[in-house]
Design a protein around this motif. Structure first.
Motif, PDB file in Angstrom:
ATOM      1  N   UNK A 192       0.949  -1.299   0.152  1.00 50.35           N
ATOM      2  CA  UNK A 192       0.132  -0.011  -0.356  1.00 50.35           C
ATOM      3  C   UNK A 192       0.807   1.116  -0.073  1.00 50.35           C
ATOM      4  N   UNK A 193       0.102   2.557  -0.493  1.00 50.06           N
ATOM      5  CA  UNK A 193       1.001   3.782  -0.422  1.00 50.06           C
ATOM      6  C   UNK A 193       0.586   4.801   0.618  1.00 50.06           C
ATOM      7  N   UNK A 194       1.358   5.659   1.104  1.00 54.04           N
ATOM      8  CA  UNK A 194       1.519   6.659   1.809  1.00 54.04           C
ATOM      9  C   UNK A 194       2.407   8.109   1.094  1.00 54.04           C
ATOM     10  N   UNK A 195       0.870   9.091   0.853  1.00 53.33           N
ATOM     11  CA  UNK A 195       1.294  10.043  -0.103  1.00 53.33           C
ATOM     12  C   UNK A 195       1.560  11.475   0.472  1.00 53.33           C
ATOM     13  N   UNK A 196       1.810  11.732   1.590  1.00 49.14           N
ATOM     14  CA  UNK A 196       1.928  12.796   1.967  1.00 49.14           C
ATOM     15  C   UNK A 196       2.706  14.464   1.373  1.00 49.14           C
ATOM     16  N   UNK A 197       1.997  15.289   0.530  1.00 48.30           N
ATOM     17  CA  UNK A 197       2.631  16.397  -0.067  1.00 48.30           C
ATOM     18  C   UNK A 197       3.060  16.713   0.420  1.00 48.30           C
ATOM     19  N   UNK A 198       4.939  17.039  -0.377  1.00 54.17           N
ATOM     20  CA  UNK A 198       5.612  17.977   0.670  1.00 54.17           C
ATOM     21  C   UNK A 198       6.056  17.567   1.606  1.00 54.17           C
ATOM     22  N   UNK A 199       6.180  16.189   2.076  1.00 53.88           N
ATOM     23  CA  UNK A 199       6.354  15.514   2.186  1.00 53.88           C
ATOM     24  C   UNK A 199       7.283  14.216   2.860  1.00 53.88           C
ATOM     25  N   UNK A 200       6.897  13.408   1.695  1.00 52.79           N
ATOM     26  CA  UNK A 200       7.115  12.093   1.692  1.00 52.79           C
ATOM     27  C   UNK A 200       6.547  10.840   0.581  1.00 52.79           C
ATOM     28  N   UNK A 201       6.263  10.179   0.365  1.00 53.67           N
ATOM     29  CA  UNK A 201       6.516   8.597  -0.184  1.00 53.67           C
ATOM     30  C   UNK A 201       6.763   7.495   0.358  1.00 53.67           C
ATOM     31  N   UNK A 202       5.759   6.416   1.233  1.00 58.23           N
ATOM     32  CA  UNK A 202       6.180   5.361   2.034  1.00 58.23           C
ATOM     33  C   UNK A 202       5.294   4.349   1.473  1.00 58.23           C
ATOM     34  N   UNK A 203       5.319   3.461   1.336  1.00 57.94           N
ATOM     35  CA  UNK A 203       5.271   1.885   0.729  1.00 57.94           C
ATOM     36  C   UNK A 203       5.292   0.674   1.948  1.00 57.94           C
ATOM     37  N   UNK A 227       8.854   1.537   4.348  1.00 56.47           N
ATOM     38  CA  UNK A 227      10.271   1.532   3.162  1.00 56.47           C
ATOM     39  C   UNK A 227       9.628   3.095   2.416  1.00 56.47           C
ATOM     40  N   UNK A 228      10.928   4.049   2.815  1.00 52.04           N
ATOM     41  CA  UNK A 228      10.569   5.253   2.399  1.00 52.04           C
ATOM     42  C   UNK A 228      10.765   5.356   0.596  1.00 52.04           C
ATOM     43  N   UNK A 229       9.977   5.844   0.184  1.00 51.02           N
ATOM     44  CA  UNK A 229      10.032   5.564  -1.054  1.00 51.02           C
ATOM     45  C   UNK A 229      11.103   6.996  -1.777  1.00 51.02           C
ATOM     46  N   UNK A 230      10.707   8.034  -1.267  1.00 50.41           N
ATOM     47  CA  UNK A 230      11.221   9.211  -1.718  1.00 50.41           C
ATOM     48  C   UNK A 230      10.622  10.314  -0.661  1.00 50.41           C
ATOM     49  N   UNK A 231      11.459  11.476  -0.289  1.00 51.94           N
ATOM     50  CA  UNK A 231      11.480  12.757   0.371  1.00 51.94           C
ATOM     51  C   UNK A 231      11.632  14.103   0.265  1.00 51.94           C
ATOM     52  N   UNK A 232      10.620  14.764   0.430  1.00 51.58           N
ATOM     53  CA  UNK A 232      10.694  15.848  -0.352  1.00 51.58           C
ATOM     54  C   UNK A 232      11.801  16.446  -0.368  1.00 51.58           C
ATOM     55  N   UNK A 233      12.226  17.587  -1.410  1.00 49.18           N
ATOM     56  CA  UNK A 233      13.281  18.750  -0.785  1.00 49.18           C
ATOM     57  C   UNK A 233      12.683  20.113  -2.306  1.00 49.18           C
ATOM     58  N   UNK A 234      12.418  21.004  -1.880  1.00 51.35           N
ATOM     59  CA  UNK A 234      12.298  21.661  -2.683  1.00 51.35           C
ATOM     60  C   UNK A 234      13.885  22.795  -3.448  1.00 51.35           C
ATOM     61  N   UNK A 235      14.170  22.075  -3.119  1.00 52.20           N
ATOM     62  CA  UNK A 235      15.317  22.824  -4.010  1.00 52.20           C
ATOM     63  C   UNK A 235      15.513  21.372  -4.610  1.00 52.20           C
ATOM     64  N   UNK A 236      15.689  20.109  -4.681  1.00 55.79           N
ATOM     65  CA  UNK A 236      15.964  19.036  -5.306  1.00 55.79           C
ATOM     66  C   UNK A 236      15.444  19.460  -6.523  1.00 55.79           C
ATOM     67  N   UNK A 237      13.835  19.807  -6.464  1.00 54.44           N
ATOM     68  CA  UNK A 237      12.586  19.183  -6.966  1.00 54.44           C
ATOM     69  C   UNK A 237      12.668  20.433  -8.345  1.00 54.44           C
ATOM     70  N   UNK A 238      12.996  21.648  -7.546  1.00 52.44           N
ATOM     71  CA  UNK A 238      12.840  23.304  -8.157  1.00 52.44           C
ATOM     72  C   UNK A 238      14.161  22.356  -9.943  1.00 52.44           C
ATOM     73  N   UNK A 239      15.515  22.013  -9.060  1.00 56.55           N
ATOM     74  CA  UNK A 239      16.777  21.603 -10.195  1.00 56.55           C
ATOM     75  C   UNK A 239      15.998  20.632 -11.126  1.00 56.55           C
ATOM     76  N   UNK A 240      15.490  19.498 -10.556  1.00 59.14           N
ATOM     77  CA  UNK A 240      14.662  18.739 -11.307  1.00 59.14           C
ATOM     78  C   UNK A 240      13.607  19.132 -12.310  1.00 59.14           C
ATOM     79  N   UNK A 241      13.298  19.813 -11.809  1.00 56.87           N
ATOM     80  CA  UNK A 241      12.336  20.602 -12.769  1.00 56.87           C
ATOM     81  C   UNK A 241      12.313  21.058 -14.049  1.00 56.87           C
ATOM     82  N   UNK A 242      14.284  21.905 -13.540  1.00 51.01           N
ATOM     83  CA  UNK A 242      14.305  22.832 -15.223  1.00 51.01           C
ATOM     84  C   UNK A 242      14.544  22.073 -15.950  1.00 51.01           C
TER      85      UNK A 242
END
Length: 437
Positions: A307-318, A330-345
């Motif tokens: 199952x998955x838990x998604x908390x916007x601007x915080x994390x994704x867990x399975x 399992x921590x699938x990913x955690x939020x970093x605004x700076x990393x996301x902005x770099x990715x979005x470029x």
């Protein structure tokens, strides 16, 4: 590729189409539902219970968000209605009721060849009329599963709550909860849309939906007609000012474009998915959006073991919950605004949808969540791209969550809900969302 469920296609049911440029294509035609009485009579395939058995066996659950309650249907197991509140110090207080639990029959009372979950009912159905439910004026066949032994009901001398789960064929569904209704005190009806029943002719829609025609190029002809290629390029050029797209991302963008214009199956002159909606006040709606965007209201979902838990601007867990071993997370990913902005470029953070009147609206935003738990296969942290997508045709607070793993420990989490439709147009150039003004 042809769909594996829903409308049937046969290799010998085709026509050859020739374009003005003399390009030839073999086009497979769908078998139209008219005159399907013969098909129903001759049907020798799996029973409806057998078609649904994979859903019951893989411990999958579906979720629906209402203004206050969240409903959890774990297929073949239980229905739970709950509300979570975070108190001071982040302690979570849960208020919950079980609306029904699966009462397994005594295996000794069943014939040896008939021990699966709903076999007894399948035998009963083979001699009786299949029940139907009036959905937008269209009598739609359904497959019922009874669940009893729920939380005692004080309004009925502490008798246990009970529910009937009605499974309805919908070729494009992902086992969503269409509606939950309390038909009498502490007795409930839950309607589930599933593609699994669509392989049974008696559970398909009586009205003919608009179906796709699949075309394959014949030797000497290009994969797509020249004029179609030109038209698609012109459409892409019109959208270019609104998003940056790298060449290697073009297939996924086109894939999204195809899925966004694919219309839901209609029943008569109405769309099936408009049925059973719950209209809540604007204030409650705004509160839900604020809680979601602040990360305090998390979406849960998923089908199967994880199952998955998604908390916007915080994390994704399975996670997986087991009575014996407890909860594995399992921590699938955690939020970093700076990393996301770099990715979005370097990636398309927003995907646009062209309306019929020529205006554009945001159809989907993509967010990057990195720094998950280290993956054994790659020795690198897990990471996930969350795709928040508008799904207008569902009931107002349904949510569909699914996960893909295109590369080892690099995931795509799809989150589709009408709640998201209300906030997509607030997306900035990085795809970041805000509360609508």
């Amino acid at each position: 590729s042809q769909p594996t469920t829903g409308v049937l296609y046969k290799e010998d049911n085709y026509i050859i189409m020739t374009t003005v440029d003399k390009e030839k294509y073999k086009c497979l035609l769908p078998l139209i539902a008219s005159g399907n009485e013969e098909e129903e009579k001759d049907y020798k395939g799996p029973t409806p219970g057998e078609l649904l058995e994979p859903l019951f066996k893989q411990s999958s659950c579906s979720y629906r968000i209402e203004s206050y309650w969240t409903y959890e249907v774990c297929h073949g197991k239980h229905i739970r209605q709950y509300h979570e509140e975070k108190e001071t110090g982040q302690k979570i207080n849960i208020q919950e009721y079980y609306l029904g639990n699966m009462i397994m029959k005594n295996p000794l009372s069943e014939p040896e060849e008939c021990k699966q979950l709903s076999c007894g009912y399948d035998l009963f159905l083979s001699f009786t009329q299949i029940p139907t439910k009036n959905i937008e004026g269209q009598m739609t066949p359904y497959y019922p599963v009874e669940l009893g032994n729920g939380t005692p009901c004080s309004l009925r001398q502490n008798l246990p709550r009970s529910s009937t789960v009605m499974y309805i064929c919908h070729p494009e569904a992902k086992h969503e909860i269409l509606s939950v209704a309390e038909v009498t005190t502490c007795e409930y009806e839950v309607v589930i849309l599933t593609p699994l029943l669509c392989n049974h002719p008696k559970y398909r829609f009586r009205a003919s939906p608009v179906n796709d025609i699949f075309c394959q190029s014949l030797p000497g002809s290009p994969l797509k007609p020249h004029n179609l290629e030109q038209l698609e390029k012109q459409q892409e050029m019109l959208k270019m000012p609104f998003r940056r797209v790298k060449e290697e991302e073009m297939p996924s963008v086109k894939e999204e474009k195809f899925s966004s214009i694919h219309k839901p199956v209609a029943v008569g002159s109405h769309q099936l998915l408009t049925v059973g909606t719950t209209h809540i006040s604007k204030l409650t709606d705004e509160q839900l959006i604020k809680e979601f965007l602040s990360g305090s209201y998390c979406f849960h979902g998923g089908v199967g073991w994880w199952k998955y838990e998604f908390c916007y601007g915080k994390y994704v867990h399975q996670y997986h919950e087991d009575k014996e071993s407890g909860k594995t997370s399992v921590v699938v990913g955690t939020w970093s605004k700076e990393e996301h902005i770099e990715w979005s470029r370097k990636n398309a953070a927003r995907t646009f949808y062209l309306r019929e009147d020529g205006t554009q609206t945001v159809r989907m935003v993509s967010h990057f969540y990195g720094n998950g738990d280290v993956c054994d296969l790659t020795d690198k942290p897990r990471q996930v791209t969350v795709k928040l997508k508008c799904k207008e045709s569902d009931s107002p607070h349904a949510v569909t969550i699914y996960m893909l793993e295109p590369h080892s420990c690099q995931y795509i989490l799809g989150v589709e809900s009408p709640v998201i439709c209300k906030i997509l147009d607030t997306a900035d150039e990085f795809g970041l969302l805000s509360v609508p003004s």
